[in-house]
Design an enzyme around this catalytic site. Structure first.
Site, PDB file in Angstrom:
ATOM      1  N   PHE A 133     -14.915   3.584   7.918  1.00 47.25           N
ATOM      2  CA  PHE A 133     -13.588   3.980   7.452  1.00 47.25           C
ATOM      3  C   PHE A 133     -13.430   3.866   5.936  1.00 47.25           C
ATOM      4  O   PHE A 133     -12.355   4.134   5.401  1.00 47.25           O
ATOM      5  CB  PHE A 133     -12.512   3.143   8.157  1.00 47.25           C
ATOM      6  CG  PHE A 133     -12.667   1.654   7.965  1.00 47.25           C
ATOM      7  CD1 PHE A 133     -12.198   1.020   6.815  1.00 47.25           C
ATOM      8  CD2 PHE A 133     -13.291   0.876   8.931  1.00 47.25           C
ATOM      9  CE1 PHE A 133     -12.343  -0.349   6.638  1.00 47.25           C
ATOM     10  CE2 PHE A 133     -13.452  -0.502   8.757  1.00 47.25           C
ATOM     11  CZ  PHE A 133     -12.976  -1.108   7.604  1.00 47.25           C
ATOM     12  N   THR A 173      -4.887  -8.099  10.483  1.00 52.84           N
ATOM     13  CA  THR A 173      -5.245  -6.795   9.907  1.00 52.84           C
ATOM     14  C   THR A 173      -4.792  -5.656  10.817  1.00 52.84           C
ATOM     15  O   THR A 173      -4.254  -4.656  10.336  1.00 52.84           O
ATOM     16  CB  THR A 173      -6.777  -6.728   9.713  1.00 52.84           C
ATOM     17  OG1 THR A 173      -7.158  -7.803   8.850  1.00 52.84           O
ATOM     18  CG2 THR A 173      -7.196  -5.402   9.109  1.00 52.84           C
ATOM     19  N   ASN A 189      -1.470  -0.201   7.526  1.00 57.59           N
ATOM     20  CA  ASN A 189      -0.936  -1.554   7.726  1.00 57.59           C
ATOM     21  C   ASN A 189      -0.161  -2.099   6.531  1.00 57.59           C
ATOM     22  O   ASN A 189       0.064  -3.297   6.425  1.00 57.59           O
ATOM     23  CB  ASN A 189      -2.042  -2.503   8.202  1.00 57.59           C
ATOM     24  CG  ASN A 189      -3.160  -2.665   7.200  1.00 57.59           C
ATOM     25  OD1 ASN A 189      -3.105  -2.107   6.097  1.00 57.59           O
ATOM     26  ND2 ASN A 189      -4.164  -3.448   7.545  1.00 57.59           N
ATOM     27  N   GLU A 245      -9.531 -10.153  -7.520  1.00 60.83           N
ATOM     28  CA  GLU A 245      -8.524  -9.086  -7.399  1.00 60.83           C
ATOM     29  C   GLU A 245      -7.465  -9.157  -8.497  1.00 60.83           C
ATOM     30  O   GLU A 245      -7.044  -8.125  -9.025  1.00 60.83           O
ATOM     31  CB  GLU A 245      -7.898  -9.150  -5.992  1.00 60.83           C
ATOM     32  CG  GLU A 245      -8.919  -8.768  -4.924  1.00 60.83           C
ATOM     33  CD  GLU A 245      -8.484  -9.077  -3.494  1.00 60.83           C
ATOM     34  OE1 GLU A 245      -7.329  -9.514  -3.275  1.00 60.83           O
ATOM     35  OE2 GLU A 245      -9.319  -8.883  -2.579  1.00 60.83           O
ATOM     36  N   HIS A 295      -1.562  -5.649   1.500  1.00 60.82           N
ATOM     37  CA  HIS A 295      -2.841  -6.309   1.267  1.00 60.82           C
ATOM     38  C   HIS A 295      -2.581  -7.715   0.755  1.00 60.82           C
ATOM     39  O   HIS A 295      -1.638  -7.935   0.003  1.00 60.82           O
ATOM     40  CB  HIS A 295      -3.658  -5.549   0.210  1.00 60.82           C
ATOM     41  CG  HIS A 295      -4.826  -6.363  -0.283  1.00 60.82           C
ATOM     42  ND1 HIS A 295      -6.022  -6.408   0.396  1.00 60.82           N
ATOM     43  CD2 HIS A 295      -4.941  -7.220  -1.336  1.00 60.82           C
ATOM     44  CE1 HIS A 295      -6.837  -7.249  -0.238  1.00 60.82           C
ATOM     45  NE2 HIS A 295      -6.204  -7.744  -1.286  1.00 60.82           N
ATOM     46  N   TYR A 311     -12.298  -2.840  -2.636  1.00 54.08           N
ATOM     47  CA  TYR A 311     -12.793  -2.912  -1.258  1.00 54.08           C
ATOM     48  C   TYR A 311     -14.321  -2.896  -1.184  1.00 54.08           C
ATOM     49  O   TYR A 311     -14.885  -2.496  -0.157  1.00 54.08           O
ATOM     50  CB  TYR A 311     -12.206  -1.756  -0.441  1.00 54.08           C
ATOM     51  CG  TYR A 311     -10.759  -1.980  -0.024  1.00 54.08           C
ATOM     52  CD1 TYR A 311     -10.376  -3.135   0.671  1.00 54.08           C
ATOM     53  CD2 TYR A 311      -9.773  -1.037  -0.298  1.00 54.08           C
ATOM     54  CE1 TYR A 311      -9.054  -3.343   1.068  1.00 54.08           C
ATOM     55  CE2 TYR A 311      -8.442  -1.239   0.097  1.00 54.08           C
ATOM     56  CZ  TYR A 311      -8.099  -2.394   0.781  1.00 54.08           C
ATOM     57  OH  TYR A 311      -6.796  -2.601   1.177  1.00 54.08           O
ATOM     58  N   LYS A 339       0.837  -1.198   0.000  1.00 58.69           N
ATOM     59  CA  LYS A 339       0.000   0.000   0.000  1.00 58.69           C
ATOM     60  C   LYS A 339       0.880   1.260   0.000  1.00 58.69           C
ATOM     61  O   LYS A 339       2.092   1.178   0.231  1.00 58.69           O
ATOM     62  CB  LYS A 339      -0.914  -0.032   1.230  1.00 58.69           C
ATOM     63  CG  LYS A 339      -1.942  -1.172   1.188  1.00 58.69           C
ATOM     64  CD  LYS A 339      -2.737  -1.183   2.485  1.00 58.69           C
ATOM     65  CE  LYS A 339      -3.809  -2.246   2.483  1.00 58.69           C
ATOM     66  NZ  LYS A 339      -4.545  -2.250   3.772  1.00 58.69           N
TER      67      LYS A 339
END
Ligand code: IDP
Ligand code: MG
Length: 165
Positions: A68, A104, A125, A139, A128, A60, A20
């Site tokens: 969030f 997570t 974090n 994905e 992914h 997502y 990320k």
């Protein structure tokens, strides 16, 4: 030939792993790639991009009702750093990829995991990984444009890495 999303349950299983923007910004791309390489997994897709809002929302989609969600999409797409998207192949790579990432919430992630070793906050974090065969298929197809962006190749290490006897 192998479908771009691989064959779950075989040595040709594939998963989508991403670094990320916070992981890229912090210079952790090589560290994360190295852990998958050293484990013996094979890199079959790799790209650097700032995802569109549409791509992030689709990626997502199952979290769209979460409080969030908006900030998550903003964080992934604001362009302050790109995302590194990867497809990794090998035995149990979907499940083991998740194990290697850790929980997570990095505060709950064990030492030895990527999140447990390298980050502190659920909203930062750094990585992914697909959570199931269905997610991996979705994905990989979403982030990669098809056969031209995924490479089928044979690692000469394979006989030294994979033996189920
Ligand atoms: P995962 O990344 O381990 O699969 P998911 O539950 O699918 O976790 O959530 C996707 C991402 O959304 C997380 O990696 C994290 O960046 C973010 N996220 C999840 N829960 C929270 C939260 O409670 N606050 C802020 N961000 C969250
Ligand atoms: Mg998830």
């Amino acid at each position: 030939t192998t479908p771009i999303y691989g064959v779950p349950g075989t040595a040709k299983e594939r998963t989508f792993i991403a670094v990320k923007p916070d992981g890229v910004q912090r210079g952790l791309v090589a560290e994360i790639i190295a852990r998958f390489e050293r484990r013996g997994y094979k890199l079959v897709g790799l790209k650097l991009l700032v995802p569109s809002v549409g791509l992030a929302k689709e990626h997502y989609a199952d979290l769209s009702s979460k409080p969030f969600f908006k900030s998550l999409v903003e964080y992934m797409t604001n362009g302050k750093a790109p995302v590194v998207g990867m497809v990794w192949e090998g035995p149990s790579v979907i499940k083991q990829g998740r194990v290697m990432l850790g929980a997570t919430d990095p505060k709950a992630a064990g030492p030895g995991t990527i999140r447990g070793d390298l980050c502190l906050s659920i909203g930062r974090n750094i990585c992914h990984g697909s959570d199931s065969a269905e997610s991996a298929m979705k994905e990989i197809s979403l982030w990669f444009g098809g056969r031209g962006e995924i490479v089928d190749w044979t690692s000469n290490n394979e006989e030294w890495v994979v033996s189920d006897n």
